[in-house]
Design a protein around this motif. Structure first.
Motif, short mmCIF file in Angstrom:
data_model
loop_
_atom_site.label_atom_id
_atom_site.label_comp_id
_atom_site.label_asym_id
_atom_site.label_seq_id
_atom_site.Cartn_x
_atom_site.Cartn_y
_atom_site.Cartn_z
N ASP A 528 -7.23 -22.66 14.77
CA ASP A 528 -5.92 -22.82 15.82
C ASP A 528 -5.96 -21.83 16.71
O ASP A 528 -5.39 -21.80 17.70
CB ASP A 528 -4.85 -22.66 14.77
CG ASP A 528 -4.57 -24.08 13.84
OD1 ASP A 528 -4.93 -25.03 14.38
OD2 ASP A 528 -3.96 -23.90 12.78
N CYS A 529 -6.49 -20.64 16.51
CA CYS A 529 -6.76 -19.62 17.57
C CYS A 529 -8.03 -19.57 18.16
O CYS A 529 -8.00 -19.01 19.40
CB CYS A 529 -6.30 -18.07 16.57
SG CYS A 529 -4.72 -17.88 15.87
N HIS A 530 -8.98 -19.91 17.57
CA HIS A 530 -10.42 -19.72 18.19
C HIS A 530 -11.01 -21.09 18.52
O HIS A 530 -10.91 -21.96 17.65
CB HIS A 530 -11.40 -19.09 17.29
CG HIS A 530 -10.89 -17.46 16.73
ND1 HIS A 530 -10.89 -16.66 17.79
CD2 HIS A 530 -10.11 -17.12 15.64
CE1 HIS A 530 -10.21 -15.44 17.08
NE2 HIS A 530 -9.99 -15.77 15.62
N GLY A 531 -11.25 -21.13 19.70
CA GLY A 531 -11.81 -22.56 20.12
C GLY A 531 -12.42 -22.46 21.46
O GLY A 531 -12.63 -21.26 22.05
N ASP A 547 -15.30 -19.41 28.11
CA ASP A 547 -15.27 -18.14 28.80
C ASP A 547 -14.32 -17.19 28.64
O ASP A 547 -14.16 -16.07 29.35
CB ASP A 547 -15.13 -18.67 30.23
CG ASP A 547 -16.48 -19.40 30.52
OD1 ASP A 547 -17.57 -18.76 30.22
OD2 ASP A 547 -16.75 -20.14 31.47
N LEU A 548 -13.53 -17.33 27.38
CA LEU A 548 -12.53 -16.46 27.11
C LEU A 548 -12.99 -15.67 25.90
O LEU A 548 -13.33 -16.07 25.00
CB LEU A 548 -11.14 -17.22 26.55
CG LEU A 548 -10.76 -18.03 27.94
CD1 LEU A 548 -9.43 -18.98 27.35
CD2 LEU A 548 -9.94 -17.07 29.05
N LYS A 553 -7.96 -19.55 22.20
CA LYS A 553 -7.71 -20.86 22.52
C LYS A 553 -6.11 -21.19 22.79
O LYS A 553 -5.29 -20.27 22.11
CB LYS A 553 -8.22 -21.95 21.95
CG LYS A 553 -7.59 -22.39 20.66
CD LYS A 553 -7.76 -23.86 20.08
CE LYS A 553 -7.05 -24.14 19.06
NZ LYS A 553 -7.31 -25.43 18.49
N GLY A 554 -5.48 -21.90 23.44
CA GLY A 554 -3.97 -22.12 23.76
C GLY A 554 -3.68 -22.08 25.04
O GLY A 554 -4.51 -21.89 26.05
N ASN A 586 1.60 -18.39 21.98
CA ASN A 586 1.34 -19.63 21.69
C ASN A 586 2.31 -20.12 20.60
O ASN A 586 2.36 -21.32 20.63
CB ASN A 586 0.08 -19.89 21.49
CG ASN A 586 -0.97 -19.57 22.64
OD1 ASN A 586 -0.53 -19.68 23.96
ND2 ASN A 586 -2.26 -19.10 22.60
N CYS A 587 2.35 -19.31 19.67
CA CYS A 587 3.10 -19.82 18.39
C CYS A 587 4.30 -18.82 18.18
O CYS A 587 5.45 -19.26 17.62
CB CYS A 587 2.04 -19.60 17.38
SG CYS A 587 0.74 -20.43 17.37
#
Lengths: 687, 244
Positions: A528-531, A547-548, A553-554, A586-587
């Motif tokens: 949910d956080c990493h992608g 690239d981040l 992610k998000g 994000n959350c």
């Protein structure tokens, strides 16, 4: 006229038996053969292998060829050794020895004996001379080509190997079987054949899959399917019953993708991934790459390229494929798929999950320990025989639908091995793990590496490894320990966090959708956080590459610094335009409804990391607070944290509680705000 | 027009018939005179009146106890054979599929052949010598046994020779149905004709071989084998039964 037709057709029927199958195959080595390897004058077909009287002592039936005396290099694998499966020994040289039958085939196909070198031709013993052949090498042996097996059998499906479906291996939890069909259940219609010797055991030989006399393509027993590719797959699956294969993404790929490489269609009679099953990835013979497990290419390249001659012709996971992972893993930050230096020797080996932590493989194989075998390839996180399409993420969202979030493995992670830690005291390293034959929770896959099991012992949670993002990698199991006072609910929902005290969960009003429903009773995913950075923009989901930094992610992607990589997010930014990109947003809703708190704190320039640990996986202090003497990487720059005491209190929108909840003399305020030590704070694990 | 059509039909039919006759005319017929089974021609020993048949048959006072061949003129064979697939003598043979053949000795029709081709039994020991002298086991020539290294010496070890005294089971070893028509075979029009035994289902030496169907010029031939019921050029003999 009818009579004439009947007579004519009778003659035709009578002549049918003469159209014997082997005559029409490349195993017809007589001058009448339509193949390229054939006798210059000899008309007999059978004599190249059989003779009715005074046959060779070894070989059957009625064998007429000398047996090669080759010492073959036999098939072996870490998988077989780890399963304690009997690996093939030397091929037999006498009847009733395992492997003798295969040695008979190799009397042409290993290239050491002239094709025409039979023992006896009619009434004449050839005594070392041979039937004159064309199309062979100058020494009469089989020329280079796909049918030349050679003497190194390591890159061929094993022969002379016992067939034992009953061998199993116990994991800490779960049992791995050989995924072989019971002998009594092998479909007799397939004609797949096991050979039994005087030891009473069943063995796989060349003739288990091949019938040297059949007209079926590749001399396969199986010839009932619509294409050669499907015949090969049926051959494999007659014995190999891979758990979860039926209905998996590779058995029944969505949208029925096809290879565009014309060579695939030419070779297999079909170019559909769904038809090619096993042979998308595996090749039973002459694997030129000499990879483990008869995969077509070196590890990840197999996933990118499949059965095509290059990635561009594939409908797989390479650039331009149906689910392009290759592009994602070419980004700046990633799991190092394809980066490992010695992949050809197999950095990932099947069942290496069993050898993490301090354990080494008694068979000498490579384990999971980063100290000796740091790697991450597709197979570490995916089981290609069981993976199904789909993740937990809802359409149009980065996360699961509101109220549905769990940490259970999603479809694409079906059937992957994992580890479950035994949780030690707060903020200490979990060193006891239960190996799992099949992970039920996503984190159990991640923790194979991101824990003691992969990174080994560390003095604190920070390991000796530096990530591609340039920071010290941490032991995530240490951070996620359910006995820690705080942490994201990846392992366990907050209401069950044994290390925390009330209020265990945040109030729904402090969170954003989809996390507002029952936050104390939900879990979440590492992913949910990493992608990947563009999961909402077409990237394959999951933490393959980005690239981040930290594969965040998000909608917001930066922490603890802004996009410039140097400016720390501060209280000033909350609720202002300056908070653009703050990952936590994000959350979490840091602005609302703490209006009173925000007003008090705004414009004071405090940085997020002056109160909170930099790595937000977990903390020994409630609410991811860190103390001044925390080490890096939890303490930004080693000196960002200001508190020396903190205790949480119940959320009350109208009452911020006592400012003495926090004790932060390091702010240098001299009596301001948090300068009173009233005691009762969360204990500091660092003395 | 109708009549013409009928005539044409008859013509064609006669062509077909001729073809069929031609087919059977090309049967693989040979002789015994001058062949290796013509022992008279190969001997220089005592006079046998030029007799050929006497080495196996006699018109009178034959060994009626042995039923492997008619009017048998040799003693009943006593050799212990090891059958195809058997581990030792006096144990049952096994097929390639490891099925027990149920017999540990060749049946009589094959024993007749093996009474010379076992490489042990004397060729020249017969019951009733030429001329008068009934019922005297006599040595008539200087031939004793088949040469140790001769092709024709199968020895008592039959494990390395095509199974005999074994039941012909269509389907096994890709065997064709027994009603399969054989064209150009000596003494057989279907596979069933090749089979022996009371159930006419046994493969014996005589299934492939006709001991009277030899080639007088065998010594000069390299592409034919003697006493076959069909030429094995193109492995036609093997493929007559085995649908490989």
């Amino acid at each position: 006229m009818k009579l004439l037709i009947t007579l004519t057709s009778m003659i035709f029927i009578f002549s049918l038996p003469l159209n014997a199958a082997v005559a029409n195959t490349k195993h017809n080595l007589s001058i009448t053969s339509t193949g390229t390897i054939k006798a210059t004058a000899e008309t007999e077909e059978c004599v190249f292998c059989h003779i009715p009287h005074v046959t060779r002592p070894a070989g059957s039936p009625l064998w007429n060829r000398s047996m090669p005396v080759t010492d073959y290099i036999m098939y072996n694998s870490d998988y077989l050794k780890r399963m304690a499966y009997p690996t093939p020994t030397a091929l037999g040289t006498q009847n009733d020895q395992p492997g003798t039958i295969s040695r008979q085939c190799l009397s042409c196909h290993d290239g050491t004996i002239a094709v025409g070198a039979v023992y006896k031709l009619r009434q004449t013993y050839l005594n070392g001379s041979a039937i004159s052949m064309s199309g062979v090498d100058i020494d009469g042996t089989l020329p280079l080509g796909t049918t030349l097996i050679g003497t190194d059998l390591t890159n061929h499906h094993p022969v002379g190997i016992e067939y034992d479906p009953n061998i199993t291996l116990n994991f800490g939890s779960g049992i791995r079987t050989m995924e072989l069909v019971a002998i009594s259940a092998i479909d007799p219609a397939s004609k797949i054949k096991l050979h039994t010797y005087s030891d009473g055991k069943s063995y796989v030989e060349c003739t288990s899959c091949h019938n040297p006399h059949t007209e079926n393509a590749k001399f396969l027993h199986v010839g009932t399917e619509a294409s050669l590719g499907a015949n090969i797959v049926k051959t494999c699956t007659t014995c190999h019953d891979k758990t979860g294969w039926t209905g998996s993404a590779h058995q029944l790929p969505p949208n029925s993708p096809s290879y565009t490489d014309p060579a695939v269609l030419t070779k297999y009679g079909t170019n559909k991934v769904g038809d090619l099953g096993c042979i998308n990835c595996h090749i039973p013979h002459n694997n030129e790459q000499n990879t483990n497990y008869l995969t077509r290419q070196v590890q990840a390249q197999t996933c990118y390229q499949g059965a095509a001659s290059s990635v561009s012709g594939a409908a797989c996971h390479g650039v331009g494929g149906v689910k392009d992972i290759e592009s994602v893993t070419n980004r700046n930050y990633k799991h190092p798929i394809g980066m490992s230096g010695t992949e050809g020797s197999g950095q990932h080996t099947n069942l290496d999950v069993l050898y993490g932590g301090d354990l080494t493989d008694p068979n000498g194989g490579l384990g999971l320990s980063w100290a000796t075998n740091k790697h991450a390839v597709c197979m570490d996180c995916h089981n290609p025989h069981q993976a199904k399409p789909g993740t937990h993420v809802a359409d149009g969202s980065w996360y699961a639908a509101p109220g549905t979030s769990t940490n259970a493995v999603s479809n694409v992670l079906t059937g992957v091995t994992g580890v479950e830690p035994t949780w030690p005291a707060s903020w200490t390293q979990p060193t006891v793990f239960t190996t799992l034959e099949s992970s039920t929770k996503e984190y159990q896959i991640c923790l194979k590496c991101h824990s003691y099991w992969g990174v080994g012992a560390s003095a604190d949670s920070a390991t000796g490894y530096v990530s591609l993002s340039g920071t010290i990698l941490t032991d995530v199991a240490w951070e996620m320990n359910i006995n820690n006072k705080s942490g994201h609910p990846v392992i366990i929902k907050q209401s069950l966090r044994t290390g925390s005290y009330a209020p265990q969960s945040l109030d729904p009003s402090q969170l954003l959708s989809p996390w507002t429903e029952n936050p104390g009773e939900s879990t979440m995913y590492c992913s949910d956080c990493h992608g990947s950075d563009a999961e909402m923009g077409g990237d394959a989901k999951g933490p393959h590459g980005s690239d981040l930094k930290y594969l965040l992610k998000g909608d917001n992607n930066f922490w603890p610094t802004k996009a410039d990589g140097t400016t720390l997010f501060s209280m000033d930014d909350i609720g202002n335009a300056g908070d653009t990109g703050l990952f936590c947003k994000n959350c979490h809703d840091p602005a609302y409804p703490h209006t009173q708190w925000r007003n008090n704190m705004s414009n004071r320039g405090f940085k997020c990391v002056e109160c909170h640990v930099v790595v937000p996986h977990g903390s020994p202090i409630s609410r991811l607070i860190g103390y001044t003497n925390f080490p890096e990487p939890y303490n930004y720059g080693g000196n960002s944290l200001k508190m020396t005491g903190w205790k949480k209190s119940a959320y009350d929108i109208n009452n911020l509680g006592n400012r003495t909840s926090a004790y932060a003399p390091a702010c240098g305020g001299g009596g301001m705000c948090h300068n009173s030590n009233v005691g009762g704070y969360d204990a500091n694990p660092y003395p | 027009m109708v009549g013409e059509g009928e005539n044409m039909f008859k013509k064609k039919l006669s062509v077909v018939a001729a073809l069929l006759v031609l087919g059977s005319a090309s049967a693989y017929a040979g002789v015994i005179t001058g062949s290796p089974h013509d022992l008279s021609a190969t001997t220089t020993g005592v006079a046998v009146n030029g007799e050929l048949c006497v080495f196996c048959h006699t018109p009178h006072a034959g060994n009626s106890a042995f039923t492997g061949a008619p009017l048998w003129n040799k003693a009943s064979p006593t050799t212990d054979f090891t059958m195809y697939g058997a581990t030792s003598a006096a144990t049952n043979g096994q097929t390639i599929a490891q099925a027990d053949t149920g017999v540990s000795d060749p049946s009589n029709s094959s024993l007749a052949c093996l009474s010379c081709h076992d490489g042990v039994s004397s060729i020249d020991s017969i019951v009733n010598a030429p001329g008068s002298g009934l019922n005297s086991v006599t040595t008539v020539t200087s031939i004793t046994t088949i040469g140790v290294n001769a092709n024709a010496n199968l020895t008592a070890d039959l494990t390395n020779t095509h199974p005999i005294s074994v039941t012909y089971i269509p389907g096994n070893a890709s065997l064709k149905p027994t009603n399969t028509v054989l064209t150009g075979w000596q003494g057989a029009g279907t596979i069933l004709d090749l089979l022996r035994g009371s159930g006419q289902d046994q493969v014996e030496c005589g299934s492939c071989h006709d001991p009277h169907n030899g080639l007088a010029d065998q010594a000069t031939r390299s592409t034919e084998v003697n006493f076959l019921r069909h030429t094995n050029a193109g492995s036609a003999l093997c493929l007559g039964c085995h649908d490989k």
